[in-house]
Design a protein around this motif. Structure first.
Motif, mmCIF file in Angstrom:
data_model
loop_
_atom_site.group_PDB
_atom_site.id
_atom_site.type_symbol
_atom_site.label_atom_id
_atom_site.label_comp_id
_atom_site.label_asym_id
_atom_site.label_seq_id
_atom_site.Cartn_x
_atom_site.Cartn_y
_atom_site.Cartn_z
ATOM 1 N N SER A 1 7.457 -5.895 9.002
ATOM 2 C CA SER A 1 7.230 -7.335 9.147
ATOM 3 C C SER A 1 6.340 -7.888 8.045
ATOM 4 C CB SER A 1 6.604 -7.635 10.511
ATOM 5 O OG SER A 1 7.449 -7.208 11.568
ATOM 6 N N LEU A 2 5.569 -7.018 7.392
ATOM 7 C CA LEU A 2 4.741 -7.437 6.260
ATOM 8 C C LEU A 2 5.569 -8.201 5.226
ATOM 9 C CD1 LEU A 2 2.107 -7.294 4.559
ATOM 10 C CD2 LEU A 2 2.899 -5.053 3.735
ATOM 11 N N GLN A 3 6.823 -7.798 5.064
ATOM 12 C CA GLN A 3 7.679 -8.440 4.065
ATOM 13 C C GLN A 3 7.906 -9.914 4.386
ATOM 14 O OE1 GLN A 3 10.492 -4.798 2.701
ATOM 15 N NE2 GLN A 3 10.661 -5.342 4.839
ATOM 16 N N GLN A 4 8.028 -10.259 5.668
ATOM 17 C CA GLN A 4 8.172 -11.663 6.065
ATOM 18 C C GLN A 4 6.910 -12.453 5.739
ATOM 19 O OE1 GLN A 4 9.500 -10.209 10.180
ATOM 20 N NE2 GLN A 4 10.517 -12.187 10.045
ATOM 21 N N PRO B 1 -12.256 -14.941 7.913
ATOM 22 C CA PRO B 1 -11.253 -15.317 8.917
ATOM 23 C C PRO B 1 -10.553 -14.102 9.500
ATOM 24 C CG PRO B 1 -11.058 -16.668 6.946
ATOM 25 C CD PRO B 1 -12.031 -15.582 6.628
ATOM 26 N N GLY B 2 -10.054 -14.260 10.715
ATOM 27 C CA GLY B 2 -9.398 -13.151 11.386
ATOM 28 C C GLY B 2 -8.158 -12.684 10.659
ATOM 29 N N TYR B 3 -7.701 -11.510 11.038
ATOM 30 C CA TYR B 3 -6.536 -10.889 10.421
ATOM 31 C C TYR B 3 -5.325 -11.019 11.343
ATOM 32 C CZ TYR B 3 -9.716 -8.592 7.125
ATOM 33 O OH TYR B 3 -10.640 -8.340 6.146
ATOM 34 N N THR B 4 -4.178 -11.295 10.766
ATOM 35 C CA THR B 4 -2.927 -11.302 11.511
ATOM 36 C C THR B 4 -2.462 -9.866 11.696
ATOM 37 O OG1 THR B 4 -2.289 -13.451 10.610
ATOM 38 C CG2 THR B 4 -0.527 -12.070 11.512
ATOM 39 N N VAL B 5 -2.110 -9.508 12.917
ATOM 40 C CA VAL B 5 -1.636 -8.156 13.209
ATOM 41 C C VAL B 5 -0.145 -8.077 12.895
ATOM 42 C CG1 VAL B 5 -1.324 -6.406 15.001
ATOM 43 C CG2 VAL B 5 -3.396 -7.815 14.971
ATOM 44 N N THR B 6 0.246 -7.102 12.084
ATOM 45 C CA THR B 6 1.650 -6.941 11.715
ATOM 46 C C THR B 6 1.929 -5.464 11.458
ATOM 47 O OG1 THR B 6 3.404 -7.802 10.280
ATOM 48 C CG2 THR B 6 1.281 -7.345 9.233
ATOM 49 N N SER C 1 -9.194 0.056 10.501
ATOM 50 C CA SER C 1 -9.552 -0.123 11.901
ATOM 51 C C SER C 1 -9.142 1.076 12.740
ATOM 52 C CB SER C 1 -8.881 -1.390 12.451
ATOM 53 O OG SER C 1 -9.333 -2.524 11.746
ATOM 54 N N GLY C 2 -9.817 1.215 13.867
ATOM 55 C CA GLY C 2 -9.506 2.326 14.757
ATOM 56 C C GLY C 2 -9.899 3.650 14.140
ATOM 57 N N PHE C 3 -9.283 4.710 14.622
ATOM 58 C CA PHE C 3 -9.550 6.040 14.091
ATOM 59 C C PHE C 3 -8.512 6.332 13.005
ATOM 60 C CE2 PHE C 3 -9.364 10.762 14.262
ATOM 61 C CZ PHE C 3 -10.686 11.010 13.918
ATOM 62 N N ASN C 4 -8.772 5.795 11.797
ATOM 63 C CA ASN C 4 -7.830 5.917 10.675
ATOM 64 C C ASN C 4 -6.448 5.399 11.062
ATOM 65 O OD1 ASN C 4 -9.854 7.135 9.146
ATOM 66 N ND2 ASN C 4 -9.259 9.193 9.786
ATOM 67 N N GLU C 5 -6.414 4.199 11.671
ATOM 68 C CA GLU C 5 -5.143 3.694 12.198
ATOM 69 C C GLU C 5 -4.497 2.627 11.319
ATOM 70 O OE1 GLU C 5 -5.675 2.561 16.258
ATOM 71 O OE2 GLU C 5 -6.345 4.561 16.864
ATOM 72 N N THR C 6 -5.179 1.507 11.081
ATOM 73 C CA THR C 6 -4.533 0.407 10.356
ATOM 74 C C THR C 6 -5.452 -0.154 9.280
ATOM 75 O OG1 THR C 6 -5.288 -1.188 12.021
ATOM 76 C CG2 THR C 6 -3.089 -0.274 12.311
ATOM 77 N N PRO C 7 -4.950 -0.280 8.044
ATOM 78 C CA PRO C 7 -5.752 -0.904 6.994
ATOM 79 C C PRO C 7 -5.776 -2.418 7.161
ATOM 80 C CG PRO C 7 -3.603 -0.298 6.142
ATOM 81 C CD PRO C 7 -3.664 0.215 7.548
ATOM 82 N N VAL D 1 -2.183 -4.047 9.046
ATOM 83 C CA VAL D 1 -0.819 -3.554 8.832
ATOM 84 C C VAL D 1 -0.658 -2.138 9.383
ATOM 85 C CG1 VAL D 1 1.038 -3.214 7.177
ATOM 86 C CG2 VAL D 1 -0.722 -4.934 6.719
ATOM 87 N N SER D 2 0.009 -2.008 10.521
ATOM 88 C CA SER D 2 0.304 -0.673 11.048
ATOM 89 C C SER D 2 1.516 -0.092 10.324
ATOM 90 C CB SER D 2 0.567 -0.731 12.552
ATOM 91 O OG SER D 2 1.681 -1.550 12.839
ATOM 92 N N GLY D 3 1.557 1.217 10.227
ATOM 93 C CA GLY D 3 2.675 1.890 9.569
ATOM 94 C C GLY D 3 2.525 2.017 8.072
ATOM 95 N N LEU D 4 1.461 1.452 7.514
ATOM 96 C CA LEU D 4 1.184 1.639 6.091
ATOM 97 C C LEU D 4 0.340 2.909 5.985
ATOM 98 C CD1 LEU D 4 1.593 0.510 3.299
ATOM 99 C CD2 LEU D 4 -0.336 -1.024 3.653
ATOM 100 N N THR D 5 1.043 4.029 5.980
ATOM 101 C CA THR D 5 0.408 5.322 6.220
ATOM 102 C C THR D 5 0.077 6.069 4.952
ATOM 103 O OG1 THR D 5 1.577 5.521 8.329
ATOM 104 C CG2 THR D 5 0.708 7.548 7.377
ATOM 105 N N TYR D 6 1.083 6.266 4.113
ATOM 106 C CA TYR D 6 0.955 7.215 3.005
ATOM 107 C C TYR D 6 0.689 6.514 1.675
ATOM 108 C CZ TYR D 6 3.375 10.222 6.372
ATOM 109 O OH TYR D 6 3.743 10.909 7.496
ATOM 110 N N LEU D 7 -0.053 7.181 0.825
ATOM 111 C CA LEU D 7 -0.211 6.796 -0.561
ATOM 112 C C LEU D 7 -0.327 8.101 -1.354
ATOM 113 C CD1 LEU D 7 -0.376 3.965 -1.808
ATOM 114 C CD2 LEU D 7 -2.834 4.266 -1.986
ATOM 115 N N PRO D 8 0.707 8.457 -2.146
ATOM 116 C CA PRO D 8 1.898 7.699 -2.513
ATOM 117 C C PRO D 8 2.815 7.390 -1.319
ATOM 118 C CG PRO D 8 1.622 9.612 -3.944
ATOM 119 C CD PRO D 8 0.667 9.776 -2.809
ATOM 120 N N ASP D 9 3.418 6.217 -1.393
ATOM 121 C CA ASP D 9 4.309 5.719 -0.365
ATOM 122 C C ASP D 9 5.692 6.346 -0.537
ATOM 123 O OD1 ASP D 9 5.738 4.165 1.442
ATOM 124 O OD2 ASP D 9 5.793 2.408 0.132
ATOM 125 N N PRO D 10 6.263 6.973 0.495
ATOM 126 C CA PRO D 10 7.590 7.588 0.353
ATOM 127 C C PRO D 10 8.673 6.610 -0.078
ATOM 128 C CG PRO D 10 6.551 8.303 2.388
ATOM 129 C CD PRO D 10 5.694 7.221 1.825
#
Length: 260
Positions: A245-248, A236-241, A163-169, A203-212
């Motif tokens: 917080s993804l871990q919860q 169905p809609g997506y929960t924004v996280t 979503s957005g301009f390469n913002e959140t998967p 999920v915001s903040g899921l930026t890099y692959l490989p993940d540091p």
């Protein structure tokens, strides 16, 4: 001595940027939620950050020097945002000695090591306002299949799009968990996790692959089919996280670590 001076000397731009964004975002999120005692706020920041980065720090597939750099970066970033943990600081001090012993970083880092140790061991200045956070970005793409570790258990997710301009998967989890990173042979024809409303996440903040942090690993790229039984990317809609917080959400969806 400034925090950024220490971080610049670690020569680990990806890990530093990820840690800084995650800690700042978590602090800002918790400060918005409701006023909290300093000790309570520290727990709500440090515990989930550690749960994510333990995938690297406790794993077997990262070099000791890489782990030591992250230990120093973690202590420094927490200190920057007003937090300190005795164990994390002690590990960072030991890591500094080991990095110097193994001649991993620059002469400037070694010369300033005593000052860095004193700086990180001193009480941090408490935050007086919410930290600013940059707009999230991601290098993930539609069709990526991911393995996400939490508490020694592995979960699989499919990226429907960005979503957005390469913002959140936008992720959807596959049903079930694994004792090791899944392969595509494990996931072919596997059903989507249920309930769908909890399994589909922005999920915001899921930026890099490989993940540091080595919590998120690639299973496949440009894979044409998502989990079986999914209502497709427009269901169905997506929960924004966010990536912390993804871990919860994972624990709520799949149960506490150690259950299947």
């Amino acid at each position: 001595m400034r925090h950024q001076q220490i971080l610049d000397k670690l020569a680990a731009r990806g890990a530093v940027q990820a840690l800084d964004w995650e800690v700042a975002h978590r602090v800002r999120q918790q400060m918005y939620a409701r006023p909290a005692a300093r000790e309570e706020l520290a727990c709500k920041v440090i515990i989930p950050i550690l749960a994510r980065w333990r995938c690297l720090l406790d794993g077997d597939d990262a070099l000791p020097s890489r782990k030591n750099v992250v230990r120093v970066a973690l202590a420094t970033v927490l200190h920057k945002y007003g937090f300190q943990d005795a164990d994390i600081t002690a590990q960072a001090v030991t890591a500094i000695d080991e990095l110097n012993r193994d001649v991993v970083l620059s002469d400037a880092f070694e010369r300033q090591s005593d000052d860095i140790k004193k700086f990180l061991s001193a009480p941090p200045l408490p935050l007086t306002r919410k930290p600013s956070v940059s707009r999230p970005t991601t290098f993930l793409r539609a069709g990526d299949v991911l393995s996400i570790e939490l508490g020694g258990r592995f979960h699989a997710a499919y990226v429907w799009g960005v979503s957005g301009f390469n913002e959140t998967p936008r992720l959807e989890f596959y049903a079930g968990t694994f004792t090791e990173p899944p392969t595509m042979s494990d996931l072919m024809r596997r059903r989507a996790a249920r309930p769908a409303a909890h399994a589909r996440l922005h999920v915001s903040g899921l930026t890099y692959l490989p993940d540091p942090a080595q919590q998120v690993k690639a299973v496949a790229a440009a894979y044409p089919e998502g989990p079986r039984g999914s209502e497709s990317a427009h269901g169905p809609g997506y929960t924004v996280t966010d990536v912390i917080s993804l871990q919860q959400h994972m624990a709520a969806l799949f149960g506490p670590a150690g259950t299947r």
